[in-house]
Motif scaffolding. Structure first.
Motif, PDB file in Angstrom:
ATOM      1  N   VAL A 144       0.831  -1.264  -0.073  1.00 12.35           N
ATOM      2  CA  VAL A 144       0.016   0.047   0.052  1.00 12.35           C
ATOM      3  C   VAL A 144       0.787   1.386  -0.110  1.00 12.35           C
ATOM      4  O   VAL A 144       0.417   2.378  -0.115  1.00 12.35           O
ATOM      5  N   GLN A 145       2.211   1.070   0.146  1.00 12.95           N
ATOM      6  CA  GLN A 145       2.947   2.256  -0.053  1.00 12.95           C
ATOM      7  C   GLN A 145       2.985   2.838  -1.274  1.00 12.95           C
ATOM      8  O   GLN A 145       3.366   4.097  -1.445  1.00 12.95           O
ATOM      9  N   LYS A 146       2.896   2.072  -2.399  1.00  3.84           N
ATOM     10  CA  LYS A 146       2.931   2.340  -3.675  1.00  3.84           C
ATOM     11  C   LYS A 146       1.764   2.638  -4.319  1.00  3.84           C
ATOM     12  O   LYS A 146       1.539   3.229  -5.213  1.00  3.84           O
ATOM     13  N   ALA A 147       0.644   1.805  -3.887  1.00  2.64           N
ATOM     14  CA  ALA A 147      -0.576   1.827  -4.280  1.00  2.64           C
ATOM     15  C   ALA A 147      -1.509   3.045  -3.874  1.00  2.64           C
ATOM     16  O   ALA A 147      -1.236   3.634  -2.789  1.00  2.64           O
ATOM     17  N   SER A 148      -2.632   3.177  -4.686  1.00  2.03           N
ATOM     18  CA  SER A 148      -3.436   4.563  -4.353  1.00  2.03           C
ATOM     19  C   SER A 148      -4.433   4.008  -3.252  1.00  2.03           C
ATOM     20  O   SER A 148      -4.535   2.752  -3.059  1.00  2.03           O
ATOM     21  N   ILE A 149      -5.215   4.889  -2.630  1.00  4.26           N
ATOM     22  CA  ILE A 149      -6.305   4.459  -1.779  1.00  4.26           C
ATOM     23  C   ILE A 149      -7.434   3.328  -2.390  1.00  4.26           C
ATOM     24  O   ILE A 149      -7.696   2.467  -1.918  1.00  4.26           O
ATOM     25  N   SER A 150      -7.735   3.991  -3.627  1.00  6.09           N
ATOM     26  CA  SER A 150      -8.819   3.266  -4.328  1.00  6.09           C
ATOM     27  C   SER A 150      -8.165   1.872  -4.580  1.00  6.09           C
ATOM     28  O   SER A 150      -8.939   0.833  -4.713  1.00  6.09           O
ATOM     29  N   ASP A 151      -6.897   1.715  -5.251  1.00  5.74           N
ATOM     30  CA  ASP A 151      -6.200   0.294  -5.281  1.00  5.74           C
ATOM     31  C   ASP A 151      -6.315  -0.467  -4.087  1.00  5.74           C
ATOM     32  O   ASP A 151      -6.690  -1.580  -3.987  1.00  5.74           O
ATOM     33  N   MET A 152      -5.929   0.186  -2.850  1.00  5.23           N
ATOM     34  CA  MET A 152      -5.810  -0.534  -1.619  1.00  5.23           C
ATOM     35  C   MET A 152      -7.575  -1.003  -1.429  1.00  5.23           C
ATOM     36  O   MET A 152      -7.461  -2.139  -0.799  1.00  5.23           O
ATOM     37  N   LEU A 153      -8.373  -0.016  -1.336  1.00  8.08           N
ATOM     38  CA  LEU A 153      -9.777  -0.362  -0.991  1.00  8.08           C
ATOM     39  C   LEU A 153     -10.313  -1.431  -1.934  1.00  8.08           C
ATOM     40  O   LEU A 153     -11.131  -2.339  -1.316  1.00  8.08           O
ATOM     41  N   SER A 154      -9.926  -1.808  -3.075  1.00  3.95           N
ATOM     42  CA  SER A 154     -10.435  -2.794  -4.019  1.00  3.95           C
ATOM     43  C   SER A 154      -9.827  -4.006  -3.860  1.00  3.95           C
ATOM     44  O   SER A 154     -10.013  -4.940  -4.579  1.00  3.95           O
ATOM     45  N   ASN A 155      -8.499  -4.064  -3.145  1.00  3.58           N
ATOM     46  CA  ASN A 155      -7.814  -5.281  -2.927  1.00  3.58           C
ATOM     47  C   ASN A 155      -8.503  -6.217  -1.984  1.00  3.58           C
ATOM     48  O   ASN A 155      -8.967  -5.827  -0.786  1.00  3.58           O
ATOM     49  N   ALA A 156      -8.633  -7.520  -2.118  1.00  2.00           N
ATOM     50  CA  ALA A 156      -9.554  -8.379  -1.568  1.00  2.00           C
ATOM     51  C   ALA A 156      -9.017  -8.596   0.086  1.00  2.00           C
ATOM     52  O   ALA A 156      -9.747  -8.386   1.023  1.00  2.00           O
ATOM     53  N   GLU A 157      -7.545  -8.712   0.090  1.00  2.00           N
ATOM     54  CA  GLU A 157      -7.024  -9.079   1.376  1.00  2.00           C
ATOM     55  C   GLU A 157      -7.152  -7.704   2.373  1.00  2.00           C
ATOM     56  O   GLU A 157      -7.634  -7.779   3.315  1.00  2.00           O
ATOM     57  N   CYS A 158      -6.718  -6.513   1.669  1.00  5.28           N
ATOM     58  CA  CYS A 158      -6.637  -5.442   2.495  1.00  5.28           C
ATOM     59  C   CYS A 158      -8.214  -4.947   2.950  1.00  5.28           C
ATOM     60  O   CYS A 158      -8.332  -4.579   4.154  1.00  5.28           O
ATOM     61  N   ALA A 159      -9.188  -5.067   1.906  1.00  2.00           N
ATOM     62  CA  ALA A 159     -10.448  -4.935   2.149  1.00  2.00           C
ATOM     63  C   ALA A 159     -11.036  -5.810   3.595  1.00  2.00           C
ATOM     64  O   ALA A 159     -11.829  -5.387   4.504  1.00  2.00           O
ATOM     65  N   SER A 160     -10.594  -6.916   3.374  1.00  2.00           N
ATOM     66  CA  SER A 160     -11.009  -8.018   4.526  1.00  2.00           C
ATOM     67  C   SER A 160     -10.372  -7.580   5.847  1.00  2.00           C
ATOM     68  O   SER A 160     -11.117  -7.547   6.761  1.00  2.00           O
ATOM     69  N   ILE A 161      -9.203  -7.177   5.753  1.00  3.73           N
ATOM     70  CA  ILE A 161      -8.668  -6.839   7.088  1.00  3.73           C
ATOM     71  C   ILE A 161      -9.192  -5.639   7.813  1.00  3.73           C
ATOM     72  O   ILE A 161      -9.693  -5.357   9.032  1.00  3.73           O
ATOM     73  N   ILE A 162      -9.501  -4.756   6.885  1.00  6.90           N
ATOM     74  CA  ILE A 162     -10.260  -3.170   7.238  1.00  6.90           C
ATOM     75  C   ILE A 162     -11.692  -3.462   7.657  1.00  6.90           C
ATOM     76  O   ILE A 162     -12.257  -3.222   8.766  1.00  6.90           O
ATOM     77  N   GLN A 163     -12.435  -4.388   7.063  1.00  5.52           N
ATOM     78  CA  GLN A 163     -13.871  -4.805   7.290  1.00  5.52           C
ATOM     79  C   GLN A 163     -13.838  -5.363   8.729  1.00  5.52           C
ATOM     80  O   GLN A 163     -14.586  -5.388   9.408  1.00  5.52           O
ATOM     81  N   VAL A 164     -12.956  -6.788   9.065  1.00  5.87           N
ATOM     82  CA  VAL A 164     -12.874  -7.545  10.090  1.00  5.87           C
ATOM     83  C   VAL A 164     -12.643  -6.474  11.411  1.00  5.87           C
ATOM     84  O   VAL A 164     -13.445  -6.797  12.385  1.00  5.87           O
ATOM     85  N   ILE A 165     -11.661  -5.521  11.211  1.00  9.38           N
ATOM     86  CA  ILE A 165     -11.358  -4.608  12.329  1.00  9.38           C
ATOM     87  C   ILE A 165     -12.620  -3.922  12.559  1.00  9.38           C
ATOM     88  O   ILE A 165     -12.826  -3.399  13.786  1.00  9.38           O
ATOM     89  N   GLY A 166     -12.972  -3.376  11.381  1.00  6.00           N
ATOM     90  CA  GLY A 166     -14.343  -2.662  11.880  1.00  6.00           C
ATOM     91  C   GLY A 166     -14.131  -1.157  12.343  1.00  6.00           C
ATOM     92  O   GLY A 166     -15.321  -0.795  12.611  1.00  6.00           O
ATOM     93  N   ALA A 167     -13.193  -0.606  12.066  1.00  8.48           N
ATOM     94  CA  ALA A 167     -13.052   0.850  12.552  1.00  8.48           C
ATOM     95  C   ALA A 167     -12.718   1.722  11.324  1.00  8.48           C
ATOM     96  O   ALA A 167     -12.344   2.917  11.651  1.00  8.48           O
ATOM     97  N   GLY A 168     -12.886   1.099  10.270  1.00 10.46           N
ATOM     98  CA  GLY A 168     -12.540   2.156   9.092  1.00 10.46           C
ATOM     99  C   GLY A 168     -11.135   2.286   8.576  1.00 10.46           C
ATOM    100  O   GLY A 168     -10.388   1.455   9.090  1.00 10.46           O
ATOM    101  N   SER A 169     -10.632   3.560   7.919  1.00 13.76           N
ATOM    102  CA  SER A 169      -9.518   3.391   7.513  1.00 13.76           C
ATOM    103  C   SER A 169      -9.071   4.832   7.130  1.00 13.76           C
ATOM    104  O   SER A 169     -10.302   5.798   6.886  1.00 13.76           O
ATOM    105  N   GLY A 170      -7.857   5.365   7.168  1.00 10.75           N
ATOM    106  CA  GLY A 170      -7.558   6.581   6.966  1.00 10.75           C
ATOM    107  C   GLY A 170      -7.902   7.694   7.929  1.00 10.75           C
ATOM    108  O   GLY A 170      -8.093   7.244   8.972  1.00 10.75           O
TER     109      GLY A 170
END
Length: 691
Positions: A499-525
C-alpha cells in the motif's frame, strides 16, 4: 550531603541552585534521558541565540567517551568583566545565578530562545563538573564548577580533588588568542546523583534537533561528533541555505500538489512588562514589540498533516497562539475562495472543515518575538496573546495575494489546491454518510463479515484478539490451537498489496486489504475510529522466514498508513513462533523434556549448556520452516497460549523515522532502496538466507 561541601562565600548563590537539585523536574521536565537531553538543548540554544543575533556561524557538539559533552562556538563569548551589582564576573553570574543573563533586556538579543535566564545555571547545578572557557579580549579565560560551586579541580576528571574558592572567585587566564577572536567552550559531566542510571545522550535526537536548527537558521553550520565508541567515531555536519522552504520539502511525506509557498510579514503590538531599572527595582513599562512571521506551506496528495511551529527557533510541539493564528488565517482565505468558486467546484451547501484544509499540508511556522510568554521552562506552548492576530493577518494577506496572482503557475496551483480541498470535504461527507448507513444496517441485520474469518465468541473488545495468519495450512493448525472464547483468526493469501506504492482506491479494491479493514471494523485513513474496533489486540502471525518477514512488513505498512491509531495505542503485535524444537533425553522412565529456541544463537547456547551438563538430545533437531509444520499443541504452547507465548508489541516511537523507513523499503523510489541494499549487504550473513 552535597551542601556540606559548600563554603559560606557561595552559600547565597547555592541556596538558589540547591532548589534546582531538589526539584530538577520543575526545570528540565524529568531526570531520565529526556531531562539529560534538555540540559544539552539549554547550552546549545545559547550558542544558537548568538548565531541568530548575527554572531558566529559554526557550532560544534562533541559527545566524549567519558560521558561528558562539549559545546563550542565562535560567537562573542560570555562577558568576563565584573557585573557591578554582584561583584562577580559575567561567567560566574551566568552559571551560578538563577534568572540572570543577557535576555531580559532588549539590548543584547532582539529575539532569543533562552528567556528565563535559568538554562546555564540549571545545567551547572545538575552537573558533577562543568568547565567553561571563553576567548575574549585577546585571552582565554577559564572557570570550573562542582555541582554549581566555583573552584578548582586538581585533575581533568570529575572525581579529581576539588577546592572551592573561599574568599573570592577567580576567573583564570589560561592562554592567549589573536585579537578579534572570540568564542565559548562548555564541557560538563551530568551528575549521576540526579539523573537515572540509564539516562544517556541520544545521538538520533541530537542529529534531528541539529538538522532542524540548521534549517531554521540559514547559513549556520552545526557539527556533531560522537566519540563514545573510540574505534568508530562519527561526525555529521548540517548546513542548509534554503531555510524553512527546504525544511518543508524535507518534512513532506507525499507528492506535491503545490510548490512550497513562503508567507512572510511583520506586525507590532504593545504589552506592559516589568523592566529592570538601574536602581535594581522592577517597574511596569509599556513597550512596543515587533513580531516577525515566516511560514512555509506546501500541499501534497496525501491526507496526513505535518506541522512544525517555532518561536525564536524553539520548537513548540503543543502549538500555542501562533498556531491558532495560522489556522484561523488559513481557514478564512480558503473558505472565501471556495465560496467564490462554488459553481465550478460544485460545492452546494456543504461547509469546509478545518481537517479538509489541513489534509496533505506540510507547514513550517516560525515567529520571532522579543520575550515571548511560554508555559513552563520546557517551552512547549506559546502564550503571548497578541501573536495570534498578527500571524492570522500575515497568513490571510499573503495567501489571498497568492490566490489573486495572475501568474500562470500560481493560477494552476491554487486551482489544484481548491480541487483537493473540496475533494477532501466530499470524501469526509460521503464517509460519514456511509458510516451512518452502516450503523443503521447493523442495527437491522448482522454485518456480513468475510466468510474466511473464524470469529471468537466473546463480545469483550478489550479481551479479544485477532490473529492474522499466513495461509490455509497455518489456519488449520491455528483453529485447533486457539482459545475460541476470545481468539479470532483471519487467514490471508501470501503477500498482500504494497500500500506504500498503491493508491487508496487500489487498496480498498484489494480483497485482502479490504477484508482486514472490514474485520477490524473501525474504517481506514481519516475516517478511522479506534473506538469502534472489534478487537483489543491484532496479532500478526507469519512464518519465521524471509517471506514471513516480508508479509509482516506489508501488513505493518497497511496498519501504519491507514490504521495508525492501533499502532500508536500499542494494540498491534507480532507473534514470535520458535525456530527449533529440542527434545532433551532423560535417563530411565522419566519423560523427555521439550525445549524451544527462537534464534540460531539461542540454539547453540542451549546445546552448549546441555553438553556441559552431560545431557543428550534427540537428533535431528526439528527446524520449523513454517507455522503449518507445528501440531496444534505445539503452536498453542509456544505462540498462542497467553501463559507461555511471546509477543512483540509494535510501537511508533518516532512516526517520522518509521515513515521514512517504510518509504525507503516499500516506496516507489527505487534508487535509495538499491543504495541501502548495497551499503547494508556486508551486514547480512550468508547462512541467514533461506535458500
Amino acid at each position: 550531603m552535597v551542601t556540606s561541601e559548600y563554603s559560606a562565600h557561595h552559600l547565597q548563590v547555592l541556596e538558589g541552585l540547591e532548589a534546582v537539585r531538589k526539584r530538577p523536574g520543575m526545570y528540565i521536565g524529568s531526570t531520565d534521558s529526556r531531562g539529560l537531553m534538555h540540559c544539552l538543548w539549554e547550552i546549545i540554544d545559547n550558542s544558537v541565540d548568538e548565531a541568530l543575533a548575527g554572531h558566529g556561524s559554526t557550532i560544534e557538539i562533541v559527545l566524549h567517551a567519558d560521558g561528558s559533552v562539549e559545546v563550542r562556538d565562535r560567537a562573542r563569548g560570555i562577558p568576563v568583566d565584573i557585573e557591578p551589582r554582584t561583584g562577580l564576573s559575567g561567567v560566574e553570574v551566568v552559571f551560578t545565578k538563577l534568572h540572570a543573563g543577557g535576555k531580559f533586556g532588549s539590548g543584547s538579543y532582539s529575539a532569543s530562545g533562552g528567556l528565563h535566564g535559568v538554562g546555564a545555571s540549571v545545567v551547572n547545578a545538575l552537573s558533577e563538573r562543568l568547565d567553561v572557557e571563553v576567548d575574549r579580549g585577546g585571552k582565554t579565560w577559564a572557570m570550573s564548577f562542582h555541582r554549581g560551586e566555583p573552584g578548582e579541580f586538581a585533575g581533568p576528571t570529575p572525581d579529581s580533588a576539588f577546592t572551592p574558592f573561599e574568599k573570592s572567585s577567580t576567573l583564570r587566564a589560561v592562554g592567549k588568542v589573536a585579537k578579534g577572536v572570540t568564542g565559548t567552550r562548555i564541557r560538563y559531566w551530568a551528575d549521576r546523583q540526579i539523573f537515572t542510571r540509564d539516562a544517556a545522550f541520544s545521538l538520533e535526537d541530537l542529529q534531528q534537533r541539529a538538522r532542524q536548527t540548521a534549517f531554521l537558521v540559514p547559513g549556520l553550520s552545526i557539527t556533531i561528533t560522537d566519540e563514545r565508541d573510540p574505534e568508530a567515531p562519527l561526525t555529521t555536519e548540517y548546513r542548509f541555505d534554503g531555510g524553512i522552504s527546504e525544511f518543508a520539502e524535507f518534512l513532506a511525506p507525499d507528492a506535491a500538489v503545490t510548490d512550497t509557498w513562503r508567507l512572510q510579514g511583520t506586525g507590532t503590538f504593545t504589552e506592559t512588562v516589568p523592566v529592570l531599572q538601574a536602581s535594581g527595582t522592577m517597574v511596569p513599562t509599556e513597550l512596543e514589540r515587533s513580531c516577525e512571521v515566516d511560514v512555509a506551506v506546501r500541499w501534497g496528495t496525501g491526507y496526513e498533516t505535518t506541522m512544525r511551529s517555532f518561536v525564536n527557533i524553539i520548537a513548540t510541539p503543543k502549538g500555542g497562539t501562533h498556531q491558532q493564528g495560522f489556522e484561523a488565517g488559513l481557514m478564512k482565505v480558503i473558505r472565501a475562495q471556495v465560496e467564490q468558486n462554488a459553481r465550478r467546484l460544485k460545492v452546494g451547501n456543504d461547509k469546509l472543515d478545518k481537517d479538509d484544509i489541513l489534509a496533505g499540508l506540510t507547514v513550517v511556522l516560525t515567529v520571532r518575538v522579543p520575550e515571548p510568554q511560554f508555559e513552563g521552562q520546557t517551552k512547549e506552548v506559546l502564550g503571548t496573546p497578541a501573536v495570534r492576530q498578527i500571524v492570522s493577518t500575515v497568513v490571510s494577506r499573503e495567501l489571498a495575494a497568492r490566490f489573486a496572482s495572475t501568474k500562470r503557475d500560481d493560477k494552476a496551483q491554487t486551482s489544484l489546491l481548491l480541487d483537493k480541498v473540496v475533494a477532501e470535504m466530499k470524501a469526509r461527507i460521503s464517509a460519514r454518510a456511509h458510516k451512518e448507513t452502516q450503523r443503521r444496517k447493523n442495527a437491522l441485520e448482522s454485518s456480513s463479515l468475510p466468510a474466511k474469518l473464524v470469529d471468537c465468541r466473546s463480545n469483550d473488545v478489550a479481551d479479544s484478539e485477532l490473529f492474522i495468519v499466513e495461509g490455509d495450512s497455518a489456519l488449520g493448525t491455528a483453529k485447533l490451537a486457539r482459545n475460541s472464547e476470545y481468539q479470532a483468526l483471519l487467514p490471508i493469501r501470501g503477500k498482500i498489496l504494497n500500500v506504500q506504492k498503491a493508491s487508496i482506491s487500489d487498496m480498498l479494491s484489494n480483497a485482502e486489504c479490504a477484508s482486514i479493514i472490514q474485520v477490524i471494523g473501525a474504517g481506514s485513513g481519516r475516517s478511522f475510529d479506534i473506538s469502534t474496533a472489534r478487537y483489543g489486540k491484532v496479532i500478526l502471525m507469519s512464518d519465521a522466514d524471509v517471506d514471513g518477514a516480508h508479509i509482516r512488513t506489508l501488513l505493518l505498512t497497511l496498519f501504519f498508513r491507514y490504521m495508525r491509531p492501533l499502532i500508536e495505542e500499542g494494540r498491534v503485535f507480532a507473534a514470535v513462533p520458535p525456530l527449533h524444537r529440542v527434545i532433551v533425553k532423560h535417563p530411565g522412565s522419566k519423560p523427555n523434556e521439550t525445549l524451544y529456541t527462537y534464534s540460531e544463537a539461542e540454539l547453540h547456547g542451549l546445546l552448549s549448556r546441555l553438553t556441559k551438563a552431560g545431557r543428550t538430545w534427540q537428533e535431528p533437531i526439528q527446524r520449523y520452516k513454517g507455522l503449518g509444520e507445528m501440531d496444534a499443541e505445539q503452536l498453542a504452547t509456544t505462540t498462542m497460549d497467553r501463559a507461555g507465548r511471546t509477543l512483540r508489541r509494535v510501537r511508533v516511537q518516532d512516526a517520522e523515522a518509521a515513515a521514512s523507513v517504510f518509504e525507503l523499503l516499500m516506496g516507489n523510489d527505487v534508487a535509495p532502496r538499491r543504495e541501502f541494499l548495497i551499503e547494508s549487504s556486508d551486514r547480512l550473513a550468508r547462512e541467514r538466507i533461506d535458500a
